[in-house]
Design an enzyme around this catalytic site. Structure first.
Site, mmCIF file in Angstrom:
data_model
loop_
_atom_site.group_PDB
_atom_site.id
_atom_site.type_symbol
_atom_site.label_atom_id
_atom_site.label_comp_id
_atom_site.label_asym_id
_atom_site.label_seq_id
_atom_site.Cartn_x
_atom_site.Cartn_y
_atom_site.Cartn_z
ATOM 1 N N ASP A 36 0.819 -1.219 0.000
ATOM 2 C CA ASP A 36 0.000 0.000 0.000
ATOM 3 C C ASP A 36 0.855 1.272 0.000
ATOM 4 O O ASP A 36 0.379 2.348 0.348
ATOM 5 C CB ASP A 36 -0.977 0.001 1.183
ATOM 6 C CG ASP A 36 -0.259 -0.079 2.519
ATOM 7 O OD1 ASP A 36 0.969 -0.315 2.511
ATOM 8 O OD2 ASP A 36 -0.913 0.096 3.565
ATOM 9 N N HIS A 239 24.291 3.749 -17.580
ATOM 10 C CA HIS A 239 23.162 4.082 -16.697
ATOM 11 C C HIS A 239 23.304 3.395 -15.341
ATOM 12 O O HIS A 239 22.336 2.886 -14.778
ATOM 13 C CB HIS A 239 21.826 3.740 -17.366
ATOM 14 C CG HIS A 239 21.427 4.743 -18.412
ATOM 15 N ND1 HIS A 239 20.380 4.564 -19.276
ATOM 16 C CD2 HIS A 239 21.943 5.955 -18.716
ATOM 17 C CE1 HIS A 239 20.273 5.621 -20.080
ATOM 18 N NE2 HIS A 239 21.222 6.481 -19.752
ATOM 19 N N ASP A 256 26.192 11.902 -13.084
ATOM 20 C CA ASP A 256 25.161 12.401 -13.997
ATOM 21 C C ASP A 256 23.912 12.609 -13.148
ATOM 22 O O ASP A 256 23.255 11.643 -12.752
ATOM 23 C CB ASP A 256 24.930 11.361 -15.106
ATOM 24 C CG ASP A 256 23.910 11.812 -16.155
ATOM 25 O OD1 ASP A 256 23.167 12.774 -15.888
ATOM 26 O OD2 ASP A 256 23.868 11.190 -17.229
ATOM 27 N N ASP A 267 19.872 18.142 -16.852
ATOM 28 C CA ASP A 267 20.528 16.842 -17.070
ATOM 29 C C ASP A 267 22.010 17.134 -17.276
ATOM 30 O O ASP A 267 22.402 17.610 -18.344
ATOM 31 C CB ASP A 267 19.891 16.178 -18.300
ATOM 32 C CG ASP A 267 20.495 14.819 -18.612
ATOM 33 O OD1 ASP A 267 21.275 14.295 -17.793
ATOM 34 O OD2 ASP A 267 20.186 14.279 -19.693
ATOM 35 N N HIS A 346 26.968 6.276 -27.454
ATOM 36 C CA HIS A 346 25.660 6.935 -27.422
ATOM 37 C C HIS A 346 25.705 8.201 -28.264
ATOM 38 O O HIS A 346 26.767 8.623 -28.708
ATOM 39 C CB HIS A 346 25.231 7.241 -25.985
ATOM 40 C CG HIS A 346 26.208 8.067 -25.199
ATOM 41 N ND1 HIS A 346 26.344 9.420 -25.373
ATOM 42 C CD2 HIS A 346 27.105 7.733 -24.230
ATOM 43 C CE1 HIS A 346 27.263 9.885 -24.537
ATOM 44 N NE2 HIS A 346 27.750 8.876 -23.838
ATOM 45 N N HIS A 350 20.198 14.966 -26.660
ATOM 46 C CA HIS A 350 18.768 14.703 -26.844
ATOM 47 C C HIS A 350 18.033 15.976 -26.468
ATOM 48 O O HIS A 350 18.589 16.851 -25.797
ATOM 49 C CB HIS A 350 18.326 13.523 -25.968
ATOM 50 C CG HIS A 350 18.773 13.619 -24.529
ATOM 51 N ND1 HIS A 350 18.122 14.358 -23.585
ATOM 52 C CD2 HIS A 350 19.851 13.081 -23.891
ATOM 53 C CE1 HIS A 350 18.754 14.264 -22.426
ATOM 54 N NE2 HIS A 350 19.822 13.507 -22.576
ATOM 55 N N HIS A 357 14.544 12.923 -21.437
ATOM 56 C CA HIS A 357 14.669 12.649 -22.869
ATOM 57 C C HIS A 357 13.364 13.187 -23.448
ATOM 58 O O HIS A 357 12.362 12.490 -23.520
ATOM 59 C CB HIS A 357 14.849 11.153 -23.125
ATOM 60 C CG HIS A 357 16.147 10.641 -22.569
ATOM 61 N ND1 HIS A 357 16.404 9.322 -22.327
ATOM 62 C CD2 HIS A 357 17.275 11.290 -22.185
ATOM 63 C CE1 HIS A 357 17.620 9.183 -21.830
ATOM 64 N NE2 HIS A 357 18.169 10.364 -21.733
ATOM 65 N N GLU A 380 26.547 16.015 -24.740
ATOM 66 C CA GLU A 380 27.124 15.098 -23.765
ATOM 67 C C GLU A 380 27.999 14.009 -24.385
ATOM 68 O O GLU A 380 27.682 12.818 -24.291
ATOM 69 C CB GLU A 380 26.015 14.451 -22.936
ATOM 70 C CG GLU A 380 24.854 13.859 -23.739
ATOM 71 C CD GLU A 380 23.863 13.120 -22.841
ATOM 72 O OE1 GLU A 380 24.305 12.292 -22.035
ATOM 73 O OE2 GLU A 380 22.646 13.385 -22.944
ATOM 74 N N TYR A 384 34.310 5.748 -22.947
ATOM 75 C CA TYR A 384 34.222 4.733 -21.885
ATOM 76 C C TYR A 384 35.122 3.552 -22.255
ATOM 77 O O TYR A 384 34.969 2.978 -23.337
ATOM 78 C CB TYR A 384 32.770 4.263 -21.724
ATOM 79 C CG TYR A 384 31.800 5.428 -21.685
ATOM 80 C CD1 TYR A 384 31.491 6.069 -20.484
ATOM 81 C CD2 TYR A 384 31.236 5.934 -22.861
ATOM 82 C CE1 TYR A 384 30.627 7.158 -20.456
ATOM 83 C CE2 TYR A 384 30.377 7.024 -22.842
ATOM 84 C CZ TYR A 384 30.076 7.630 -21.641
ATOM 85 O OH TYR A 384 29.228 8.708 -21.625
ATOM 86 N N ARG A 402 32.249 11.460 -19.173
ATOM 87 C CA ARG A 402 31.195 12.149 -19.938
ATOM 88 C C ARG A 402 31.135 13.575 -19.409
ATOM 89 O O ARG A 402 31.290 13.794 -18.199
ATOM 90 C CB ARG A 402 29.850 11.442 -19.766
ATOM 91 C CG ARG A 402 28.684 12.139 -20.430
ATOM 92 C CD ARG A 402 27.441 11.251 -20.652
ATOM 93 N NE ARG A 402 26.744 10.855 -19.443
ATOM 94 C CZ ARG A 402 26.765 9.645 -18.924
ATOM 95 N NH1 ARG A 402 27.511 8.699 -19.471
ATOM 96 N NH2 ARG A 402 26.088 9.358 -17.832
ATOM 97 N N GLU A 404 28.442 16.711 -19.721
ATOM 98 C CA GLU A 404 27.098 16.975 -20.237
ATOM 99 C C GLU A 404 26.575 18.330 -19.766
ATOM 100 O O GLU A 404 26.563 18.615 -18.561
ATOM 101 C CB GLU A 404 26.136 15.874 -19.765
ATOM 102 C CG GLU A 404 24.689 16.127 -20.164
ATOM 103 C CD GLU A 404 23.763 14.953 -19.844
ATOM 104 O OE1 GLU A 404 24.030 14.220 -18.870
ATOM 105 O OE2 GLU A 404 22.763 14.794 -20.565
HETATM 106 N N1 GLY Z 1 20.796 11.163 -17.691
HETATM 107 C C1 GLY Z 1 20.536 10.439 -18.872
HETATM 108 C C2 GLY Z 1 21.170 11.053 -20.039
HETATM 109 O O1 GLY Z 1 22.164 11.730 -19.890
HETATM 110 O O2 GLY Z 1 20.698 10.959 -21.144
HETATM 111 MN MN MN Z 2 21.405 13.396 -21.144
HETATM 112 MN MN MN Z 3 22.600 12.792 -18.154
#
Ligand code: GLY
Ligand code: MN
Ligand code: MN
Length: 439
Positions: A36, A239, A256, A267, A346, A350, A357, A380, A384, A402, A404
């Site tokens: 619950d 992730h 991140d 982000d 990647h 985005h 996203h 970003e 890696y 990374r 970003e």
């Molecule tokens: N935090 C997810 C991305 O950077 O797309």
């Molecule tokens: Mn991102």
């Molecule tokens: Mn991110």
């Protein structure tokens, strides 16, 4: 957000829909965490975008040109007992007097009222597939209308996906939206600095995450997505959200994390040495990513195509990895064969907005979208190199980096919403562990 903003958005959508149309938007569902206990409620972004109404069990209806009111809201009735336990419920009366609806009804009456509204329209704007239970309900109403006896019975004969036009509107941020995104960026930058300042070997990743949660919550906002706090080899898991490793001297830490301010996300990623000093290989890779970031940012301006920042970043990463000996062969061939994907798997960004996203097409008629003022995107790039990567010298292994930032396309270029957060290696080094050194 000013109520006028929601009025403007509804008007914009209704102008596009035209008379004879009806738009139907359900709110998001309450989700159970366990037994619950519920997850914190978060309104559906499309619903929120048009209504500003944060309650579950609601359905918003837009009927352009309807004389007795174009914006209708079905919502929960007031309930003394439930309000004692769970707090505020607007109820239909206040949905009109306080929340901007032209007309409002108890959600329990939807079966009796909505089919009659649908019946008077030719076109239904609705997004299928997000709330399957509601899809079934709607199909049921329409089927009943179709089966109604009498050939004169009117019924809609066109179903149009609502997300297409709506998501195109959401792609272009208004002044009020940009202002919310600046606030999200400001708080997020503060949280990143705070985390850098306390970072030192021996801490656990979750202690860094705690700095973010503290800074977010003291500003009345929440995390826009689960924070990624990956040290050592974890920095190579895109992730990673375990956030439970003890950080070691010599590790890199990739963080991140971003907050959501008034339904608008930041982000942001920064990567830094846990002990405040990059090793030589770490610094070499860092500077390649930073150069790629800069090259991508230079492509963010009106008139450029969506893929240009990505292509620029890939080129710089490929050149850098070749220079460092991680990729071998002629540059043209490396670019043609997308050799950098082994380390940079990647895309460079985005759309960003109410969703991390965010919505909005990246291609229009099979062509990459042209950047226009008001669009917000992330930039970003990353590299890696997980431990055990074949064909790579040991000294590069375990490096995941990374960088970003959140970038608004402006009339004459771009504005980095997160520019207050340093990204060059020397500035980063001076922030890491600063609290420790000053005490
Ligand atoms: N935090 C997810 C991305 O950077 O797309
Ligand atoms: Mn991102
Ligand atoms: Mn991110």
């Amino acid at each position: 957000m000013n109520p006028k903003e929601f009025i403007r958005r509804r008007k914009q959508l209704m102008r596009m829909m035209g008379r004879g149309s009806i738009a139907i938007l359900p709110s998001s569902r309450v989700k159970i965490r366990s037994r619950d206990v519920e997850y914190a409620y978060r309104q559906d972004s499309d619903f929120q975008y048009l209504t500003g109404f944060a309650e579950p069990e609601s359905v918003a209806i837009l009927v352009p040109g309807r004389a007795s009111g174009e914006y209708l809201l079905f919502c929960r009735e007031r309930n003394k007992l439930r309000e004692t336990w769970d707090g505020y419920r607007a109820g239909p009366k206040r949905a009109i007097s306080l929340h901007g609806a032209d007309d409002a009804f108890p959600i329990t009456d939807i079966n009796d009222i909505l089919p009659g509204l649908i019946e008077q329209c030719d076109r239904i704007y609705y997004t299928m597939g997000v709330y399957p239970d509601f899809d079934q309900q709607l199909i049921g109403w329409v089927t009943t209308l179709r089966n109604k006896s009498g050939s004169s019975a009117h019924r809609p004969d066109e179903f149009i996906s609502l997300d297409h036009p709506l998501h195109d509107f959401r792609l272009y941020k208004s002044r009020a939206e940009v202002s919310a995104m600046r606030s999200a960026a400001r708080i997020t930058a503060k949280a990143h600095k705070r985390a850098m300042n306390v970072c030192q070997p021996g801490l656990f990743e979750y202690e860094i995450e705690a700095e973010f949660l503290h800074e977010f919550h003291r500003n009345g906002v929440c995390a826009a997505y689960p924070s990624i706090v990956g040290s050592g080899a974890n920095s190579c898991t895109l992730h990673y959200t375990g956030n439970n490793r003890q950080m070691q001297d010599g590790d890199l830490l990739l963080v991140d994390a971003g907050c959501e301010y008034n339904y608008y996300a930041a982000d942001v990623t920064r990567t830094y040495p846990v002990n405040g000093k990059f090793t030589e290989p770490q610094r070499a890779i860092y500077d390649v990513v930073l150069d790629a970031h800069q090259a991508a940012i230079e492509c963010v301006e009106p008139g450029r195509m969506w893929n240009e920042p990505h292509d620029a970043a890939v080129r710089v990463v490929t050149q850098g990895l070749k220079r460092l000996g991680l990729l071998k062969g002629p540059l043209a061939k490396l670019l043609r064969t997308e050799a950098s994907k082994k380390f940079f798997m990647h895309r460079t960004g985005h759309w960003l907005g109410m969703d991390v996203h965010d919505v909005g097409d990246y291609k229009v008629a099979d062509q990459w979208r042209v950047l226009e003022p008001g669009m917000v995107m992330t930039v970003e790039p990353g590299i890696y190199i997980p431990p055990g990567t074949r064909g790579v010298a040991k000294r590069w292994q375990g490096i995941g980096i990374r960088i970003e930032d959140d970038v608004l396309v402006t009339r004459d270029g771009c504005d980095i919403l997160t520019k207050d957060l340093p990204r060059d290696a020397d500035a980063i080094e001076s922030l890491v562990g600063a609290t420790l050194r000053s005490s």
